[in-house]
Design an enzyme around this catalytic site. Structure first.
Site, PDB file in Angstrom:
ATOM      1  N   LYS A 266       0.908  -1.332  -0.100  1.00  0.00           N
ATOM      2  CA  LYS A 266      -0.164   0.001  -0.011  1.00  0.00           C
ATOM      3  C   LYS A 266       0.766   1.338   0.018  1.00  0.00           C
ATOM      4  CE  LYS A 266      -4.034  -2.138   2.364  1.00  0.00           C
ATOM      5  NZ  LYS A 266      -5.088  -1.878   3.418  1.00  0.00           N
TER       6      LYS A 266
ATOM      7  N   TYR B  84     -12.404  -1.839  -3.804  1.00  0.00           N
ATOM      8  CA  TYR B  84     -13.114  -1.920  -2.438  1.00  0.00           C
ATOM      9  C   TYR B  84     -14.345  -1.639  -2.433  1.00  0.00           C
ATOM     10  CZ  TYR B  84      -8.411  -2.132  -0.083  1.00  0.00           C
ATOM     11  OH  TYR B  84      -7.060  -2.538   0.482  1.00  0.00           O
TER      12      TYR B  84
ATOM     13  N   ASN C  19      -1.849   0.161   7.221  1.00  0.00           N
ATOM     14  CA  ASN C  19      -1.370  -1.232   7.443  1.00  0.00           C
ATOM     15  C   ASN C  19      -0.590  -1.939   6.473  1.00  0.00           C
ATOM     16  OD1 ASN C  19      -3.409  -1.806   5.854  1.00  0.00           O
ATOM     17  ND2 ASN C  19      -4.817  -2.900   7.256  1.00  0.00           N
TER      18      ASN C  19
ATOM     19  N   HIS D 189      -2.352  -5.276   1.613  1.00  0.00           N
ATOM     20  CA  HIS D 189      -3.692  -6.007   1.330  1.00  0.00           C
ATOM     21  C   HIS D 189      -3.299  -7.329   0.771  1.00  0.00           C
ATOM     22  CE1 HIS D 189      -7.507  -7.169  -0.334  1.00  0.00           C
ATOM     23  NE2 HIS D 189      -6.998  -7.504  -1.342  1.00  0.00           N
TER      24      HIS D 189
ATOM     25  N   GLU E  12      -9.618 -10.617  -7.862  1.00  0.00           N
ATOM     26  CA  GLU E  12      -8.530  -9.437  -7.369  1.00  0.00           C
ATOM     27  C   GLU E  12      -7.384  -9.477  -8.382  1.00  0.00           C
ATOM     28  OE1 GLU E  12      -9.933  -8.787  -2.919  1.00  0.00           O
ATOM     29  OE2 GLU E  12      -7.764  -9.621  -3.226  1.00  0.00           O
TER      30      GLU E  12
HETATM   31  P1  RTP Z   1      -7.080  -5.936   3.274  1.00  0.00           P
HETATM   32  O1  RTP Z   1      -8.544  -6.258   2.684  1.00  0.00           O
HETATM   33  O2  RTP Z   1      -6.587  -4.283   2.968  1.00  0.00           O
HETATM   34  O3  RTP Z   1      -6.203  -7.097   2.913  1.00  0.00           O
HETATM   35  O4  RTP Z   1      -7.424  -6.025   4.840  1.00  0.00           O
HETATM   36  P2  RTP Z   1      -8.213  -6.762   5.830  1.00  0.00           P
HETATM   37  O5  RTP Z   1      -8.753  -7.896   5.244  1.00  0.00           O
HETATM   38  O6  RTP Z   1      -7.192  -7.142   7.093  1.00  0.00           O
HETATM   39  O7  RTP Z   1      -9.286  -5.979   6.250  1.00  0.00           O
HETATM   40  P3  RTP Z   1     -10.656  -5.318   5.602  1.00  0.00           P
HETATM   41  O8  RTP Z   1     -11.777  -5.556   7.046  1.00  0.00           O
HETATM   42  O9  RTP Z   1     -10.857  -6.245   4.514  1.00  0.00           O
HETATM   43  O10 RTP Z   1     -10.471  -3.979   5.639  1.00  0.00           O
HETATM   44  C1  RTP Z   1      -9.947  -3.425   4.671  1.00  0.00           C
HETATM   45  C2  RTP Z   1      -9.030  -2.154   4.815  1.00  0.00           C
HETATM   46  O11 RTP Z   1      -9.951  -1.164   5.263  1.00  0.00           O
HETATM   47  C3  RTP Z   1      -9.118  -0.495   6.155  1.00  0.00           C
HETATM   48  N1  RTP Z   1      -9.877  -0.444   7.434  1.00  0.00           N
HETATM   49  N2  RTP Z   1      -9.929   0.763   8.330  1.00  0.00           N
HETATM   50  N3  RTP Z   1     -10.728   2.670  10.393  1.00  0.00           N
HETATM   51  C4  RTP Z   1     -11.083   1.246  10.198  1.00  0.00           C
HETATM   52  O12 RTP Z   1     -11.946   1.009  11.308  1.00  0.00           O
HETATM   53  C5  RTP Z   1     -10.776   0.350   9.137  1.00  0.00           C
HETATM   54  N4  RTP Z   1     -11.107  -0.791   9.226  1.00  0.00           N
HETATM   55  C6  RTP Z   1     -10.692  -1.215   8.119  1.00  0.00           C
HETATM   56  C7  RTP Z   1      -7.802  -1.240   6.632  1.00  0.00           C
HETATM   57  O13 RTP Z   1      -6.744  -0.438   5.870  1.00  0.00           O
HETATM   58  C8  RTP Z   1      -8.075  -2.517   6.123  1.00  0.00           C
HETATM   59  O14 RTP Z   1      -6.745  -3.099   5.538  1.00  0.00           O
HETATM   60 MG    MG Z   2      -9.760  -7.741   3.273  1.00  0.00          MG
END
Ligand code: RTP
Ligand code: MG
Length: 140
Positions: free
Chosen positions: A11, A51, A114, A117, A128
């Site tokens: 990212k 997204y 973070n 992804h 994807e």
């Molecule tokens: P990713 O899709 O980026 O691999 O991350 P992930 O599965 O671990 O998390 P996901 O729930 O899919 O959320 C996608 C991305 O959104 C951002 N996020 N921000 N501010 C918040 O509470 C929040 N929650 C999620 C994060 O950058 C997350 O990686």
């Molecule tokens: Mg995710």
């Protein structure tokens, strides 16, 4: 053991901090081989489309802006159980909860920044990969 392919993004926060090589090194050390890789700057349409699953979430706007805020490195990673393996190597979404040695523990600064992804299931991995790569860009 199944050889799988998964999709990964380094990212903008990590690219900005010059961490591309460090993050690729963690993938490679864990048996994840980049079989396609390119540096791009996402358009709004790409970030919103990628997204779209999070469209109703309160952090969607912020997430889209952050993914467009600078270049990213998109990759296809190949290896044994690559989808789950990549999720393990990435660590928890919130770096405060990420295990020792994971990319997010090592490099992430916050939930929003973070660093990586990764696809979360076989179906999303397939979608994807197709979102960013044509078949002839993937060299296994
Ligand atoms: P990713 O899709 O980026 O691999 O991350 P992930 O599965 O671990 O998390 P996901 O729930 O899919 O959320 C996608 C991305 O959104 C951002 N996020 N921000 N501010 C918040 O509470 C929040 N929650 C999620 C994060 O950058 C997350 O990686
Ligand atoms: Mg995710």
């Amino acid at each position: 053991m199944a050889i799988e392919r998964t999709f990964s993004i380094i990212k903008p926060d990590a690219v900005r901090r010059n961490l591309i090589g460090n993050i690729l090194a963690v993938f490679e050390k864990n048996g994840l081989r980049p079989v396609a890789l390119k540096k791009i700057k996402m358009t709004r349409a790409q970030a919103e489309g990628f997204y779209a699953v999070h469209k109703e979430r309160p952090f969607y706007g912020e997430l889209v802006e952050s993914m467009m805020s600078g270049p990213v490195v998109v990759q296809v990673l190949e290896g044994e159980n690559a989808i789950l393996k990549n999720r393990e190597v990435m660590g928890a979404t919130n770096p405060a909860n990420a295990a020792e040695g994971t990319i997010r523990k090592l490099y992430a600064v916050s939930v929003g920044e973070n660093s990586v992804h990764g696809s979360d299931a076989p179906e999303t991995a397939k979608e994807e990969i197709k979102f960013f790569f044509t078949d002839d860009e993937i060299v296994g």
